[in-house]
Design an enzyme around this catalytic site. Structure first.
Site, PDB file in Angstrom:
ATOM      1  N   PRO A   1       1.831  -1.894   5.388  1.00 55.19           N
ATOM      2  CA  PRO A   1       2.624  -1.765   4.160  1.00 55.19           C
ATOM      3  C   PRO A   1       2.301  -2.839   3.128  1.00 55.19           C
ATOM      4  O   PRO A   1       3.023  -3.007   2.160  1.00 55.19           O
ATOM      5  CB  PRO A   1       4.062  -1.921   4.646  1.00 55.19           C
ATOM      6  CG  PRO A   1       3.967  -2.651   5.941  1.00 55.19           C
ATOM      7  CD  PRO A   1       2.568  -2.579   6.445  1.00 55.19           C
ATOM      8  N   GLU A   2       1.218  -3.599   3.336  1.00 47.20           N
ATOM      9  CA  GLU A   2       0.840  -4.603   2.337  1.00 47.20           C
ATOM     10  C   GLU A   2      -0.548  -4.250   1.786  1.00 47.20           C
ATOM     11  O   GLU A   2      -0.674  -3.301   1.037  1.00 47.20           O
ATOM     12  CB  GLU A   2       0.935  -6.012   2.961  1.00 47.20           C
ATOM     13  CG  GLU A   2       2.383  -6.258   3.442  1.00 47.20           C
ATOM     14  CD  GLU A   2       2.659  -7.665   3.970  1.00 47.20           C
ATOM     15  OE1 GLU A   2       2.171  -8.643   3.407  1.00 47.20           O
ATOM     16  OE2 GLU A   2       3.402  -7.765   4.971  1.00 47.20           O
ATOM     17  N   MET A   3      -1.621  -4.937   2.211  1.00 43.87           N
ATOM     18  CA  MET A   3      -2.929  -4.608   1.653  1.00 43.87           C
ATOM     19  C   MET A   3      -3.675  -3.555   2.490  1.00 43.87           C
ATOM     20  O   MET A   3      -4.649  -2.962   2.020  1.00 43.87           O
ATOM     21  CB  MET A   3      -3.757  -5.888   1.480  1.00 43.87           C
ATOM     22  CG  MET A   3      -3.147  -6.810   0.415  1.00 43.87           C
ATOM     23  SD  MET A   3      -3.863  -8.481   0.352  1.00 43.87           S
ATOM     24  CE  MET A   3      -5.465  -8.163  -0.344  1.00 43.87           C
TER      25      MET A   3
ATOM     26  N   HIS B   1       0.824  -1.210   0.000  1.00 40.28           N
ATOM     27  CA  HIS B   1       0.000   0.000   0.000  1.00 40.28           C
ATOM     28  C   HIS B   1       0.863   1.267   0.000  1.00 40.28           C
ATOM     29  O   HIS B   1       1.806   1.391   0.776  1.00 40.28           O
ATOM     30  CB  HIS B   1      -0.893  -0.021   1.245  1.00 40.28           C
ATOM     31  CG  HIS B   1      -1.935   1.049   1.242  1.00 40.28           C
ATOM     32  ND1 HIS B   1      -3.022   1.016   0.402  1.00 40.28           N
ATOM     33  CD2 HIS B   1      -2.070   2.183   1.974  1.00 40.28           C
ATOM     34  CE1 HIS B   1      -3.786   2.079   0.611  1.00 40.28           C
ATOM     35  NE2 HIS B   1      -3.226   2.800   1.563  1.00 40.28           N
TER      36      HIS B   1
END
Lengths: 339, 339
Positions: B140-142, B96
């Site tokens: 920091p991912e989805m 993200h």
């Protein structure tokens, strides 16, 4: 006897009505995707970049390969997602370094884009081959230099072999050829729908509500711009400098005349949000707003719902796409650069 | 008579040698993927989340659905890309807002992850069901809240119907169930290889060079950590506080003992860059460095090349994955938020 006459009359009236609607649709410039494969090929092929099985397969891999981007993270399919109606479902496309499209432009669907007479929202390129070169290079999209793309592809023996298979053993792998093969794959992304079945002669392919919607669609003048095989993609007609109430989003100015390309209506239920800047999520709202600013026509809720019913008949049948297995990077493959 | 004896002796010697290597491999803890489907199911199924055809199909759609992320742009497949060996080919995962993994951790492959006894680089979760909940939520991912994921799924009648088909008509769509179905799909991502054919009894499944490499692999002690069905995934054994010369990248500290999970070697040729922080691109370099810091063994170039030959025999056969067509968003579907 009496019953039979009534039935015959009813049948004839229904046939006439239906046939009349079918004729009206054709007269309005609506054209079906042909069922005959050779006829279809005539419409989808590009003599300067002929469709071959080898190029389709290679182009499909490249379409799904994020390594063509500078970051190694974004592929054509990231924004023109074949699982999501051929686009990304986001108002403005996101690209390299999470940059939203600087003009706040919405990713158009790739499905049936082969039928457009022009590509991009300002219609600046006539062919998919030229279009495919754009997003690979654009800084807020895949951000790759042509040399990067060429180096990536040339670094993998499997790609090199496939290029030789597609273009002959003396092929030079160029950025243009990479785009050509991607375009070849895209030329196959055609989605025939119930509406095509109808225009191709099957009176029963549309529901009563869809036929009513088609009639409303024609009567209101929607087909003035949304015509041809793609029901769009044929002209720049949307007046961006006009009264469009969402025009204040993004700085896109359209073409030299301030006009924006008319998008396809095929699979439109699957490609919200709508318009070049993705500012309308509801299809009925989009229909009403288009009537207001483009046609000077008042489309009420009931009429909009009727047109929406017709648009559902444009949801296309998509051929199965088996996810490709990409060639393995080698020591010569340029490293991803996320900065 | 003389010739026949020689041939018989040669054959017997070759059989003994091969059988002996096969026995050595088994004694070293290397286990094949079984060919029998029921036996395989025993290894891949989770009694608390039994594999069913309905859950596989639903989980596959969810795996490919970027709308589960806050931005609407990132799906499980973005970083665990089934076209790219099951990972993303980037040193540290991007998520993200283009955030690189803050600990500089590399996306592990999803293929054969069902065989790991622990998930994540610190091995903190034993099951794929728990693992699948992590990246969906990680900022920091989805970057999605569980409520976002639930609202997205519940907003689409097609998903609701599929959940009912998978769990019964009174199902409550929860974040946990979404993760469960994704894990079910992942449990099917098993890739049998030439090495499995060999361990399952086909002496000719490996080339001479691959057999030599297997012998080197065992002799050098690689199987001390890279064992089990996945040739890894069974323990945290990589000493991150040790002499690893790339340890200065990222602040990841491993588990409570400063140890990092041993990754699988299946499809290892397809999942560069290597190690938890993706700092080594060349497989031979990775082999040599592992020998040095983990085994205190000097592995020369020739030996590393031999082991690499064996590792190629772990490239697995991947079942065709037909790209799913995702359900259409509705007015109730939460809008993508790229910020």
């Amino acid at each position: 006897m009496y019953t039979k006459t009534i039935l015959t009359l009813a049948f004839t009236a229904s046939s006439l009505l239906a046939s009349s609607l079918m004729t009206d649709a054709k007269n309005a410039g609506l054209i079906p995707i042909p069922t005959d494969k050779q006829e279809l090929l005539k419409l989808t092929d590009n003599p300067k970049n002929p469709i071959t099985a080898e190029k389709i397969e290679l182009g499909k891999k490249l379409y799904f390969d994020p390594r063509l981007s500078k970051s190694g993270f974004i592929s054509c399919n990231s924004c023109h997602n074949l699982s999501e109606g051929g686009d990304d479902g986001i108002p403005a496309a996101i690209g390299h370094k999470w940059t939203a499209n600087p003009h706040h432009l919405n990713s158009p669907t790739v499905y049936n884009s082969v039928f457009f007479s022009s590509q991009f929202w300002d219609g600046r390129d006539p062919h998919l081959e030229a279009q495919a070169q754009g997003p690979m290079q654009a800084a807020p999209e895949m951000a790759a230099l042509p040399e990067h793309v060429e180096a990536v592809v040339a670094s993998m023996p499997e790609y090199v072999a496939e290029f030789k298979g597609a273009y002959g053993k003396d092929v030079k792998i160029t950025f243009e050829k990479v785009a050509d093969t991607i375009a070849t794959f895209e030329r196959t992304l055609v989605t025939p729908s119930a509406f095509d079945d109808y225009l191709n002669g099957d009176e029963n392919a549309l529901t009563k509500a869809q036929k009513d919607g088609l009639k409303t669609f024609i009567d209101k003048g929607c087909a003035t711009c949304h015509n041809g095989i793609a029901l769009g993609g044929e002209m720049n007609a949307f007046n961006i400098t006009g009264e469009y109430k969402y025009q204040n989003v993004g700085d896109f100015k359209g073409d030299a005349n301030g006009m924006v390309k008319v998008p396809t209506l095929r699979n439109i239920t699957q490609t919200a949000p709508y318009y070049h800047n993705g500012q309308i999520w509801d299809l009925k709202d989009a229909i009403i707003e288009m009537g207001r600013i483009q046609l000077g026509a008042s489309i009420n809720d009931k009429e909009a719902a009727s047109i929406e019913e017709f648009l559902k008949a444009l949801d296309g049948r998509k051929a199965d796409v088996v996810l490709p297995q990409l060639p393995v990077s080698t020591s010569k493959t340029p490293k991803p650069d996320i900065n």
